[in-house]
Design a protein around this motif. Sequence first.
Motif, PDB file in Angstrom:
ATOM      1  N   SER A 112       8.559   2.698   3.710  1.00 12.14           N
ATOM      2  CA  SER A 112       7.164   2.136   3.493  1.00 12.14           C
ATOM      3  C   SER A 112       5.721   2.571   3.241  1.00 12.14           C
ATOM      4  CB  SER A 112       7.039   0.754   4.693  1.00 12.14           C
ATOM      5  OG  SER A 112       6.613   2.088   6.079  1.00 12.14           O
ATOM      6  N   GLU A 152       0.011   9.099  10.599  1.00 10.77           N
ATOM      7  CA  GLU A 152       0.653   7.379  10.194  1.00 10.77           C
ATOM      8  C   GLU A 152       2.412   7.203  10.683  1.00 10.77           C
ATOM      9  OE1 GLU A 152      -0.718   4.818  10.158  1.00 10.77           O
ATOM     10  OE2 GLU A 152      -2.643   5.809   9.693  1.00 10.77           O
ATOM     11  N   GLN A 158      -7.246  -2.488   1.501  1.00 11.37           N
ATOM     12  CA  GLN A 158      -5.979  -2.358   1.796  1.00 11.37           C
ATOM     13  C   GLN A 158      -3.926  -2.756   1.203  1.00 11.37           C
ATOM     14  OE1 GLN A 158      -4.262  -0.521   5.383  1.00 11.37           O
ATOM     15  NE2 GLN A 158      -2.204  -1.039   5.977  1.00 11.37           N
ATOM     16  N   THR A 159      -3.405  -2.562   0.852  1.00 11.88           N
ATOM     17  CA  THR A 159      -1.782  -2.862   0.018  1.00 11.88           C
ATOM     18  C   THR A 159      -0.633  -2.055   0.776  1.00 11.88           C
ATOM     19  OG1 THR A 159      -3.291  -3.074  -2.768  1.00 11.88           O
ATOM     20  CG2 THR A 159      -1.204  -3.208  -1.912  1.00 11.88           C
ATOM     21  N   ASN A 160      -0.231  -2.869   1.718  1.00 13.63           N
ATOM     22  CA  ASN A 160       1.369  -2.200   1.712  1.00 13.63           C
ATOM     23  C   ASN A 160       1.850  -2.091   0.546  1.00 13.63           C
ATOM     24  OD1 ASN A 160      -0.015  -2.196   4.048  1.00 13.63           O
ATOM     25  ND2 ASN A 160       0.091  -3.979   5.024  1.00 13.63           N
ATOM     26  N   PHE A 161       3.577  -1.964   0.604  1.00 12.40           N
ATOM     27  CA  PHE A 161       3.946  -1.611  -0.389  1.00 12.40           C
ATOM     28  C   PHE A 161       5.177  -0.435   0.454  1.00 12.40           C
ATOM     29  CE2 PHE A 161       1.686   2.377  -1.735  1.00 12.40           C
ATOM     30  CZ  PHE A 161       2.614   3.480  -1.091  1.00 12.40           C
ATOM     31  N   TYR A 189       1.145   2.733   2.531  1.00  7.57           N
ATOM     32  CA  TYR A 189       0.262   1.872   1.923  1.00  7.57           C
ATOM     33  C   TYR A 189      -1.119   2.209   1.171  1.00  7.57           C
ATOM     34  CZ  TYR A 189      -2.204   3.985   5.935  1.00  7.57           C
ATOM     35  OH  TYR A 189      -2.464   4.677   7.293  1.00  7.57           O
ATOM     36  N   ARG A 231      -5.447   2.590   1.048  1.00  6.30           N
ATOM     37  CA  ARG A 231      -6.136   1.604   2.171  1.00  6.30           C
ATOM     38  C   ARG A 231      -7.849   2.762   1.238  1.00  6.30           C
ATOM     39  NH1 ARG A 231      -6.498   2.882   8.045  1.00  6.30           N
ATOM     40  NH2 ARG A 231      -4.384   1.348   7.754  1.00  6.30           N
ATOM     41  N   TRP A 290       5.650  -5.687  -1.816  1.00  7.91           N
ATOM     42  CA  TRP A 290       3.803  -5.627  -1.820  1.00  7.91           C
ATOM     43  C   TRP A 290       3.706  -6.719  -1.590  1.00  7.91           C
ATOM     44  CZ3 TRP A 290      -0.681  -6.461  -4.093  1.00  7.91           C
ATOM     45  CH2 TRP A 290      -0.522  -7.579  -5.716  1.00  7.91           C
ATOM     46  N   ASN A 291       1.676  -5.968  -0.927  1.00  7.53           N
ATOM     47  CA  ASN A 291       1.576  -7.283  -0.179  1.00  7.53           C
ATOM     48  C   ASN A 291      -0.176  -6.726   0.532  1.00  7.53           C
ATOM     49  OD1 ASN A 291       0.634  -9.726   0.510  1.00  7.53           O
ATOM     50  ND2 ASN A 291       0.090  -8.886   2.768  1.00  7.53           N
ATOM     51  N   SER A 292      -1.226  -7.097  -0.164  1.00  8.56           N
ATOM     52  CA  SER A 292      -2.840  -6.775  -0.113  1.00  8.56           C
ATOM     53  C   SER A 292      -3.486  -7.762   1.314  1.00  8.56           C
ATOM     54  CB  SER A 292      -3.318  -7.212  -1.002  1.00  8.56           C
ATOM     55  OG  SER A 292      -2.757  -6.152  -2.302  1.00  8.56           O
TER      56      SER A 292
END
Length: 346
Positions: free
Chosen positions: A337, A146, A66-69, A339, A341, A79-81
Amino acid sequence: MNIKSLLLGSAAALAAVSGAQAADAIVAAQPEPMEYVRVCDAFGAGFFYIPGSETCLKIDGYVRFQTNFGRNASGTSDWNSFTRGQVNFDARSDSELGTLRGYIALQGNALNSTSRGVNVDQAFIEIGGLKVGYFFNWWDDGLSGETDDIGQNTIFNSIRYTYTAGSFYAGLSVDELESQSATTQVAPFGVARAVDPNNNVGISGIVGGAFGGVKVNVLGGYDTDQENGAIRGILTADVGPGTFGLAAIWSSGQNFYYDKAEWTVAAEYAVKVTDKFKITPGFQYFWTLDQNRFGDFVGSRDAWKAGLTFDYQLAKNLSAKASVQYYDPDRAQESWSGYLRLQRSF
């Protein structure tokens, strides 16, 4: 033929017979019959008998990337995976007291090479309607999308009993709240909330049922240390091509079950576009966000949140999900926000 030749021939024949008998005495051990894994259909699909026992075991789980942004309230975008793996072990057998169940879920998260590890996600014993151990509370059960934010601290060491009669159920749980993390919300003017999690006990209860395509439940939680609690109701119904969900919460003040706002209402509609594709728009409104140092709701700041979630089944046991959410509180910076996935289940 003379006597000497006869004796020599008899001796040779005797030696040959003796050698054959000695060779026959060395017998290789026969392999033990193999006990093949037997399917156990008493508790649903995926269970098999543990060899040599009458206990049925199911192993499942998933691997997720998953990559969140997004952009936070301070205006910073990032962003962070991360990668997650989870394995669940579900063991069940019949007993004099009903079905005996033991459940262990192990979850590992890898944010980067220096931040990774495996932890116990759940571990509990269940027999009949009694359940004890470390597991998710009913407050973890939200709507299908979500966007909704209708749970808070949702996993405890607990003792729970659930009574089920057909489509009706009712349950009561005693939860250990000691050492649980409080919400990070602060009162007006930056005054920290008076949180004392030591020796704290919570009580939660639920009543619910299913009526055709409609499901409804009412849940309550009371924090004995903070002397506050919250009540939540959820309704879901099959409407047209999708499922409509509605939730409402009232909180009396600071407590570990829910205190993100004094009142909140959330709604969503999960539309099944095709057998593989689902779209879920959602919306939530919060009334009275702030608390004073005594944990009482004060002020007039409200907030709203809206979002959209997409689910797509790429192949059997392989799914993709994308979600984006927007949050706008009164007299504060809005944030958004989301993501992407990819998940392989087994």
